[in-house]
Design a protein around this motif. Sequence first.
Motif, short mmCIF file in Angstrom:
data_model
loop_
_atom_site.label_atom_id
_atom_site.label_comp_id
_atom_site.label_asym_id
_atom_site.label_seq_id
_atom_site.Cartn_x
_atom_site.Cartn_y
_atom_site.Cartn_z
N GLY A 1 3.93 -18.44 -0.68
CA GLY A 1 3.82 -17.37 -1.31
C GLY A 1 4.32 -16.19 -0.41
O GLY A 1 5.03 -16.64 0.66
N LEU A 2 3.66 -15.12 -0.56
CA LEU A 2 3.91 -14.07 0.37
C LEU A 2 3.32 -14.52 1.81
O LEU A 2 2.04 -14.90 1.95
N ILE A 3 3.95 -14.28 2.93
CA ILE A 3 3.65 -14.61 4.17
C ILE A 3 3.42 -13.53 5.05
O ILE A 3 4.41 -12.94 5.22
N LEU A 4 2.42 -13.38 5.94
CA LEU A 4 2.23 -12.44 6.70
C LEU A 4 1.79 -12.84 8.04
O LEU A 4 1.27 -14.20 8.02
N GLY A 5 1.57 -12.08 8.94
CA GLY A 5 0.94 -12.35 10.10
C GLY A 5 1.77 -12.03 11.48
O GLY A 5 2.86 -11.24 11.19
N PRO A 6 1.30 -12.22 12.66
CA PRO A 6 2.13 -12.06 13.94
C PRO A 6 3.41 -12.72 13.80
O PRO A 6 3.62 -13.90 13.15
N ASP A 7 4.43 -12.07 14.49
CA ASP A 7 5.80 -12.39 14.52
C ASP A 7 6.71 -12.06 13.15
O ASP A 7 7.80 -12.93 12.95
N GLU A 8 5.99 -11.52 12.20
CA GLU A 8 6.66 -11.48 11.09
C GLU A 8 7.98 -10.79 11.27
O GLU A 8 8.07 -9.48 11.56
N ASN A 9 8.99 -11.12 10.52
CA ASN A 9 10.38 -10.54 10.76
C ASN A 9 11.13 -10.06 9.52
O ASN A 9 12.25 -9.99 9.25
N ILE A 10 10.20 -9.67 8.63
CA ILE A 10 10.54 -9.27 7.09
C ILE A 10 10.08 -7.99 7.16
O ILE A 10 10.85 -7.22 6.52
N GLY A 11 9.03 -7.50 8.03
CA GLY A 11 8.49 -5.93 7.82
C GLY A 11 7.65 -5.62 6.95
O GLY A 11 7.30 -4.39 6.93
N ARG A 12 7.10 -6.42 6.11
CA ARG A 12 6.22 -6.03 5.28
C ARG A 12 4.73 -5.21 5.57
O ARG A 12 4.51 -4.34 5.67
N LEU A 13 4.03 -6.20 6.44
CA LEU A 13 2.68 -5.59 7.02
C LEU A 13 3.16 -4.74 8.33
O LEU A 13 2.44 -3.82 8.41
N PRO A 14 4.13 -5.09 9.09
CA PRO A 14 4.53 -4.18 10.20
C PRO A 14 4.85 -2.72 9.54
O PRO A 14 4.58 -1.68 10.29
N TRP A 15 5.62 -2.75 8.43
CA TRP A 15 5.69 -1.38 8.16
C TRP A 15 4.24 -0.66 7.35
O TRP A 15 4.38 0.63 7.86
N TRP A 16 3.55 -1.06 6.67
CA TRP A 16 2.40 -0.47 6.44
C TRP A 16 1.56 -0.31 7.70
O TRP A 16 1.06 0.88 7.82
N LEU A 17 1.53 -1.11 8.81
CA LEU A 17 0.76 -0.63 9.99
C LEU A 17 1.70 0.47 10.66
O LEU A 17 0.75 1.49 11.18
N GLY A 18 2.72 0.69 10.73
CA GLY A 18 3.35 1.62 11.47
C GLY A 18 3.31 3.04 10.62
O GLY A 18 3.15 4.21 11.15
N ARG A 19 3.32 2.74 9.20
CA ARG A 19 3.00 4.08 8.39
C ARG A 19 1.65 4.64 8.48
O ARG A 19 1.45 5.95 8.70
N ILE A 20 0.83 3.93 8.37
CA ILE A 20 -0.61 4.40 8.38
C ILE A 20 -1.08 4.84 9.91
O ILE A 20 -1.71 5.64 10.08
N ALA A 21 -0.44 4.14 11.04
CA ALA A 21 -0.54 4.48 12.35
C ALA A 21 -0.03 6.26 12.47
O ALA A 21 -0.61 6.92 13.42
N LYS A 22 0.94 6.44 11.90
CA LYS A 22 1.47 7.87 11.97
C LYS A 22 0.19 8.92 11.51
O LYS A 22 0.42 10.26 11.35
N GLY A 23 -0.66 8.56 10.60
CA GLY A 23 -1.67 9.23 9.77
C GLY A 23 -1.36 10.31 8.91
O GLY A 23 -0.25 10.04 8.38
N GLY A 24 -1.97 11.30 8.55
CA GLY A 24 -1.85 11.94 7.46
C GLY A 24 -2.09 11.58 6.16
O GLY A 24 -2.45 10.32 6.07
N PRO A 25 -1.69 12.09 4.96
CA PRO A 25 -1.86 11.46 3.66
C PRO A 25 -0.96 10.38 3.38
O PRO A 25 0.41 10.43 3.94
N VAL A 26 -1.39 9.41 2.98
CA VAL A 26 -0.34 8.06 2.68
C VAL A 26 -0.57 7.67 1.22
O VAL A 26 -1.51 7.46 0.62
N LEU A 27 0.36 7.62 0.67
CA LEU A 27 0.65 6.86 -0.67
C LEU A 27 0.09 5.81 -0.78
O LEU A 27 0.58 4.81 -0.19
N ALA A 28 -1.01 5.37 -1.63
CA ALA A 28 -1.74 4.27 -1.71
C ALA A 28 -1.59 3.71 -3.04
O ALA A 28 -2.03 4.54 -4.00
N PRO A 29 -0.80 2.47 -3.33
CA PRO A 29 -0.52 2.12 -4.65
C PRO A 29 -1.94 1.54 -5.33
O PRO A 29 -2.13 0.64 -4.79
#
Length: 327
Positions: A150-178
């Motif tokens: 199914g959905l695959i996550l983890g180091p070396d991910e080249n789709i960008g799903r978990l990396p995007w969340w990590l990058g967005r949250i690292a920026k801080g501030g209000p974050v749209l959480a679904p």
Amino acid sequence: MRLLILGGTEFVGRAITHEALARGWDVTVFHRGRHAPPEGVASLHGDRTAEGGLKALGHGEWDAVVDTWSAAPSAVRDAARLLAGRVGRYAYISSRSVYRFPAPGGLAEDADVVDGSPDDGDVDYAAAKRGGELAALGAFGDEALLVRAGLILGPDENIGRLPWWLGRIAKGGPVLAPGPRDAGLQYIDARDLAIWTLGAVERGLGGPYNLVSEPGHTTMSELLEACIHVTGSNADLVWTAPEAILEAGIEPWTDLPVWLPPGEAYDTMHRANVDKAVSSGLRCRPVQETVADTWEWLRSIGGQAPQRPDRPAVGLDAGKEAELLRG
């Protein structure tokens, strides 16, 4: 064990390569040469889509092969036929996308699948994976192992799903959480996929297996809170109802990776039956470990995750997020 990996330099293939090396196996990687494989493997070069591209596989014997191909099924057909008789086991990394949509919650391996053919060229993802399964079955029969991830996550991910969340949250501030914040998520860490797959190969398992965590292994809230913890961010999660997100024209899964609102798509992706895989040894690490290790990997490469050229970039536009948060 002498293992041949078709692919093995990116994400899932790389995780399988690392796990095989950790077990002390003799590993050969067949790839196009665009990315360097891990140290310690024998490397064969070829392009499966080109005429004569399998020449490097024309000789040699292996105990098992793991095939990570996700495009034209004819490439799986040609490789499987060429290797039949010189390989003991054939494991094909397939996908739960082979099931007909919508799939009700509790879907098991005997559910209806989409049409496909081992002779197909360029077709959509679901048909390609089903055609790849049929190609493996055609050459190796019921002994072919079909890993329906199914959905695959983890180091070396080249789709960008978990990396995007990590990058967005690292920026801080209000974050749209679904929301809903307690919605259960089903996924598999690529390293857990690798551990189970190689164990299954060792034991001679065959046939299809749904390979994701058990339903409710984690939740949307636990995933995003883990991102805050590992990044040390001051992000403020603003939990927002699915209806408001959809009304704003924000796309589930692509704009907001991993997330799906309640409904058919959610049931299909996050409520699969994995009893068969669990009873055969599947174990999934905590989400906090997957998130922490992915963040560590991202930082080690400068914070910018690689992007597969055949997949669209994911993530929500900052302006669109700010507009909805202003309400």
